[in-house]
Design a protein around this motif. Structure first.
Motif, mmCIF file in Angstrom:
data_model
loop_
_atom_site.group_PDB
_atom_site.id
_atom_site.type_symbol
_atom_site.label_atom_id
_atom_site.label_comp_id
_atom_site.label_asym_id
_atom_site.label_seq_id
_atom_site.Cartn_x
_atom_site.Cartn_y
_atom_site.Cartn_z
ATOM 1 N N MET A 204 0.827 -1.202 0.000
ATOM 2 C CA MET A 204 0.000 0.000 0.000
ATOM 3 C C MET A 204 0.866 1.259 0.000
ATOM 4 O O MET A 204 0.522 2.252 -0.640
ATOM 5 N N ASN A 205 1.994 1.195 0.708
ATOM 6 C CA ASN A 205 2.916 2.330 0.696
ATOM 7 C C ASN A 205 3.396 2.632 -0.719
ATOM 8 O O ASN A 205 3.405 3.785 -1.159
ATOM 9 N N LEU A 206 3.779 1.581 -1.432
ATOM 10 C CA LEU A 206 4.240 1.763 -2.812
ATOM 11 C C LEU A 206 3.122 2.306 -3.687
ATOM 12 O O LEU A 206 3.333 3.184 -4.533
ATOM 13 N N GLU A 207 1.919 1.772 -3.448
ATOM 14 C CA GLU A 207 0.764 2.187 -4.244
ATOM 15 C C GLU A 207 0.455 3.664 -4.004
ATOM 16 O O GLU A 207 0.226 4.417 -4.941
ATOM 17 N N LEU A 208 0.509 4.052 -2.737
ATOM 18 C CA LEU A 208 0.231 5.448 -2.401
ATOM 19 C C LEU A 208 1.285 6.371 -3.034
ATOM 20 O O LEU A 208 0.954 7.434 -3.568
ATOM 21 N N GLN A 209 2.522 5.927 -2.992
ATOM 22 C CA GLN A 209 3.595 6.714 -3.598
ATOM 23 C C GLN A 209 3.366 6.855 -5.103
ATOM 24 O O GLN A 209 3.485 7.943 -5.665
ATOM 25 N N ARG A 210 2.985 5.740 -5.720
ATOM 26 C CA ARG A 210 2.728 5.776 -7.159
ATOM 27 C C ARG A 210 1.598 6.756 -7.485
ATOM 28 O O ARG A 210 1.735 7.607 -8.372
ATOM 29 N N ILE A 211 0.505 6.644 -6.727
ATOM 30 C CA ILE A 211 -0.647 7.520 -6.961
ATOM 31 C C ILE A 211 -0.258 8.979 -6.765
ATOM 32 O O ILE A 211 -0.588 9.841 -7.578
ATOM 33 N N SER A 212 0.483 9.242 -5.703
ATOM 34 C CA SER A 212 0.782 10.641 -5.400
ATOM 35 C C SER A 212 1.687 11.247 -6.467
ATOM 36 O O SER A 212 1.559 12.417 -6.802
ATOM 37 N N LEU A 213 2.594 10.430 -7.013
ATOM 38 C CA LEU A 213 3.458 10.967 -8.057
ATOM 39 C C LEU A 213 2.727 11.081 -9.386
ATOM 40 O O LEU A 213 2.919 12.031 -10.141
ATOM 41 N N ALA A 214 1.853 10.102 -9.651
ATOM 42 C CA ALA A 214 1.147 10.108 -10.934
ATOM 43 C C ALA A 214 0.107 11.218 -10.994
ATOM 44 O O ALA A 214 -0.098 11.829 -12.032
ATOM 45 N N THR A 215 -0.576 11.466 -9.876
ATOM 46 C CA THR A 215 -1.676 12.437 -9.914
ATOM 47 C C THR A 215 -1.284 13.790 -9.337
ATOM 48 O O THR A 215 -2.098 14.697 -9.321
ATOM 49 N N GLN A 216 -0.064 13.892 -8.811
ATOM 50 C CA GLN A 216 0.391 15.140 -8.220
ATOM 51 C C GLN A 216 -0.445 15.539 -7.015
ATOM 52 O O GLN A 216 -0.506 16.715 -6.657
ATOM 53 N N VAL A 217 -1.105 14.549 -6.413
ATOM 54 C CA VAL A 217 -1.929 14.850 -5.246
ATOM 55 C C VAL A 217 -1.015 15.182 -4.064
ATOM 56 O O VAL A 217 0.068 14.625 -3.911
ATOM 57 N N THR A 218 -1.451 16.136 -3.280
ATOM 58 C CA THR A 218 -0.712 16.508 -2.074
ATOM 59 C C THR A 218 -1.230 15.648 -0.923
ATOM 60 O O THR A 218 -2.441 15.495 -0.773
ATOM 61 N N VAL A 219 -0.307 15.067 -0.157
ATOM 62 C CA VAL A 219 -0.737 14.110 0.866
ATOM 63 C C VAL A 219 -0.246 14.531 2.246
ATOM 64 O O VAL A 219 0.922 14.882 2.427
ATOM 65 N N VAL A 220 -1.172 14.507 3.210
ATOM 66 C CA VAL A 220 -0.773 14.628 4.614
ATOM 67 C C VAL A 220 -1.072 13.285 5.258
ATOM 68 O O VAL A 220 -2.215 12.821 5.255
ATOM 69 N N PHE A 221 -0.008 12.664 5.769
ATOM 70 C CA PHE A 221 -0.103 11.266 6.152
ATOM 71 C C PHE A 221 0.264 11.111 7.626
ATOM 72 O O PHE A 221 1.410 11.327 8.017
ATOM 73 N N VAL A 222 -0.720 10.772 8.454
ATOM 74 C CA VAL A 222 -0.458 10.582 9.878
ATOM 75 C C VAL A 222 -0.081 9.135 10.130
ATOM 76 O O VAL A 222 -0.710 8.215 9.597
ATOM 77 N N THR A 223 0.983 8.918 10.893
ATOM 78 C CA THR A 223 1.363 7.536 11.214
ATOM 79 C C THR A 223 2.102 7.482 12.543
ATOM 80 O O THR A 223 2.610 8.486 13.040
ATOM 81 N N HIS A 224 2.111 6.300 13.131
ATOM 82 C CA HIS A 224 2.914 6.064 14.335
ATOM 83 C C HIS A 224 4.279 5.488 13.965
ATOM 84 O O HIS A 224 5.183 5.438 14.779
#
Ligand SMILES: Nc1ncnc2c1ncn2[C@@H]1O[C@H](COP(=O)(O)OP(=O)(O)OP(=O)(O)O)[C@@H](O)[C@H]1O
Ligand SMILES: [Mg+2]
Lengths: 281, 265
Positions: A204-224
């Motif tokens: 999912m991390n890779l997928e999110l990275q792919r999506i964010s680069l492909a769509t230029q979406v800005t992401v705020v990602f909360v994690t522990h």
């Protein structure tokens, strides 16, 4: 209070701007946001004077101890919780007008909550398609789109399952697909992969990275998870608890896209060590 | 696998088997101990009387009267219950003032007011409909109120983050979250509506299955009395079954329905 600029925040990184997609355009600006909760006599300063600018296409990880105000900040940014003071600017226009939200700003957001919050009366397809339904997209069109998104998050065989038939991690993935369905410009995610096993999480991390680069979406990602924060983020923002404020901003300084192998490099290990020290200190 | 199939059919085979067995024991012990048929007639005698009654159009008329009263009374109770439940659920000061009153009216034995309703609304079907409505109203209304208050805040957040309009929230979230509560209220309410109509018929008028019970009693027709009770049970069962089917149809996703379908193998 001075704006925490990208370069000065991290002495360890090289030139901060050169790996970021478009560092010049500020997508979202958090301007002096404070939030105080008052329940009976108990006052909680959940956020205190948060200032942060996030560039278009950037992914920012937000880490910090439990209860330090990460969800609160995300809720303020999502237009769900009015700040006690300060404001959020999306593309330069304020999200909050007194304690009313500007709905046209909300339209650009996709939100993944800490709980999946799926509707138990809708199956997977209809849950993912709900944002499109509310926008008036016709049924065949939105179901088609929902199925593509279900495939994307690895739920291809579960189009007609109901939330109660899914595991916690599967539900969370449906929630992610739902947040993506409108093609948001800004994605706010509150510990979206917390319920996933290490393998699925990596995928999912890779997928999110792919999506964010492909769509230029800005992401705020909360994690522990520090490692996840470093892997995904252009920057890692660290909050300190009570009152919640920005303790440190770390420029990761490793070009994206990153492969999973990046996690074994010395640079990666050094960032993690630094963050861990800061969190424990 | 075999186990679950067995479980699935157990309630369909088991329950009738137990009833048949009980009837057999009843039949034998009544005959052996030579109990007076006035006190406890054997099932066979009740069965014969039931067959006689079913062939009389008079019985059907009385049944239809009761059914009509229950249908109208229950429908009114559902409409009023939803209306007041939603109203009190949405308007806080109204809930604070009226909820204690409604709870009080619900928990005092409101069946005691039945004679009053007969005085107010006459000996015809009117008073029975009112009684059925009043009895069924409270559980429906209180459940709907609880349902309106119990909409998941996380779900509300989702709708807010999607800029949903009031109408969209209503149809995609509120109606659907309240539905299980409404149906739970209806399950209790429909039973009370039948009880209300029957008790009303006991007390006044010359129509309905309740009246038929009083008449068979006056005629010392114990088999007839039992036979009417059987008819009454069937009527009650059909009403309850209809609400249950409605539940399966409207909220197939809900635990209460989902669990009873036995999916684990
Ligand atoms: N609605 C509320 N009313 C009162 N206090 C609140 C409310 N929401 C949050 N808080 C308080 O604000 C602080 C920050 O909470 P928040 O949920 O933002 O933490 P978090 O960083 O997301 O924690 P976690 O990692 O456990 O999810 C906590 O001390 C909490 O008690
Ligand atoms: Mg949180």
């Amino acid at each position: 209070m001075t704006q925490p600029s990208q370069a000065s925040a991290n002495p360890g990184s090289s030139v901060a701007g050169d790996f970021r997609p478009s560092p010049s355009r500020v997508k979202i600006s958090i301007d002096g946001v404070s939030k105080t909760f008052q329940v009976k006599k108990q006052r909680t300063e959940a956020l205190k004077d948060i200032n942060l600018q996030i560039a278009e296409g950037e992914t920012v990880s937000l880490i910090g101890r439990s209860g330090c105000g990460k969800s609160t900040l995300l809720r303020v940014m999502a237009g769900l919780l009015p700040p006690s003071s300060g404001n959020i600017l999306v593309n330069g226009s304020p999200l909050w007008r007194r304690s009313q939200v500007d709905t046209s700003v909300i339209e650009q957001l996709g939100v993944v909550f800490q709980e999946a919050n799926l509707f138990p009366w809708f199956d997977v397809t209809d849950n993912i398609a709900l944002p499109l339904k509310l926008r008036g997209v016709n049924k065949t069109e939105r179901r088609k789109r929902a199925r593509e998104l279900a495939d994307l998050v690895g739920l291809g065989g579960f189009f007609n399952s109901y939330p109660r038939e899914l595991s916690g991690g599967m539900r969370q993935r449906v929630a992610i697909a739902r947040a993506l369905s409108r093609g948001p410009e800004l994605l706010l995610m509150d510990e979206p992969f917390g319920a996933l096993d290490a393998m699925t999480r990596e995928k999912m991390n890779l997928e999110l990275q792919r999506i964010s680069l492909a769509t230029q979406v800005t992401v705020v990602f909360v994690t522990h998870d520090i490692s996840e924060a470093v892997f995904l983020g252009d920057r890692v923002i660290q909050l300190s608890p009570r009152p919640g404020r920005i303790e440190e901003i770390t420029d990761v300084g490793i070009a994206r896209p990153r492969s999973v192998d990046v996690q074994t490099t010395p640079a990666f290990g050094e960032r993690i060590r630094k963050l861990r020290d800061a969190l424990e200190g | 696998m075999r186990n679950s199939t067995l479980q699935k059919y157990l309630s369909w085979i088991g329950a009738p088997a137990v009833i048949v067995l009980l009837c057999l024991i009843w039949e034998v012990s009544v005959r052996v101990m030579e109990v007076s048929t006035l006190i406890l007639p054997p099932p066979s005698m009740i069965g014969n009387r039931l067959i006689e009654l079913v062939q009389e159009s008079d019985t059907w008329n009385h049944t239809m009267t009761t059914v009509t009263e229950v249908v109208i009374g229950f429908t009114l109770a559902v409409l009023l219950g939803v209306f007041f439940g939603v109203l009190l659920g949405k308007i806080v000061w109204l809930e604070l003032t009226l909820r204690p009153v409604f709870v009080l009216l619900y928990i005092i034995p409101n069946i005691a007011f039945v004679p009053l309703f007969v005085i107010w609304f006459g000996f015809g079907m009117g008073s029975k409909i009112v009684i059925a409505t009043v009895l069924a109203f409270f559980p429906i209304m209180l459940n709907v109120l609880l349902g309106v208050k119990s909409v998941d805040p996380g779900h509300r957040d989702v709708m807010s983050s999607l800029n949903a309009t009031k109408a969209q929230r209503f149809s995609n979230l509120e109606v659907r979250s309240v539905m299980p509560y409404l149906l739970a209220g209806m399950e209790t309410g429909v039973v009370l509506a039948v009880i209300g109509a029957i008790v009303g018929e006991y007390l006044g008028g010359n129509e309905g299955l309740g009246y038929l019970i009083v008449r068979t009693l006056n005629q010392m027709d114990a088999p007839g009395l039992f036979a009417v009770i059987v008819i009454l049970s069937v009527v009650g069962l059909i009403f309850y079954g209809m609400v249950f089917l409605l539940k399966r149809f409207l909220i197939p996703w809900h635990e209460s329905v989902y669990a009873s379908r036995g999916v684990s193998v």
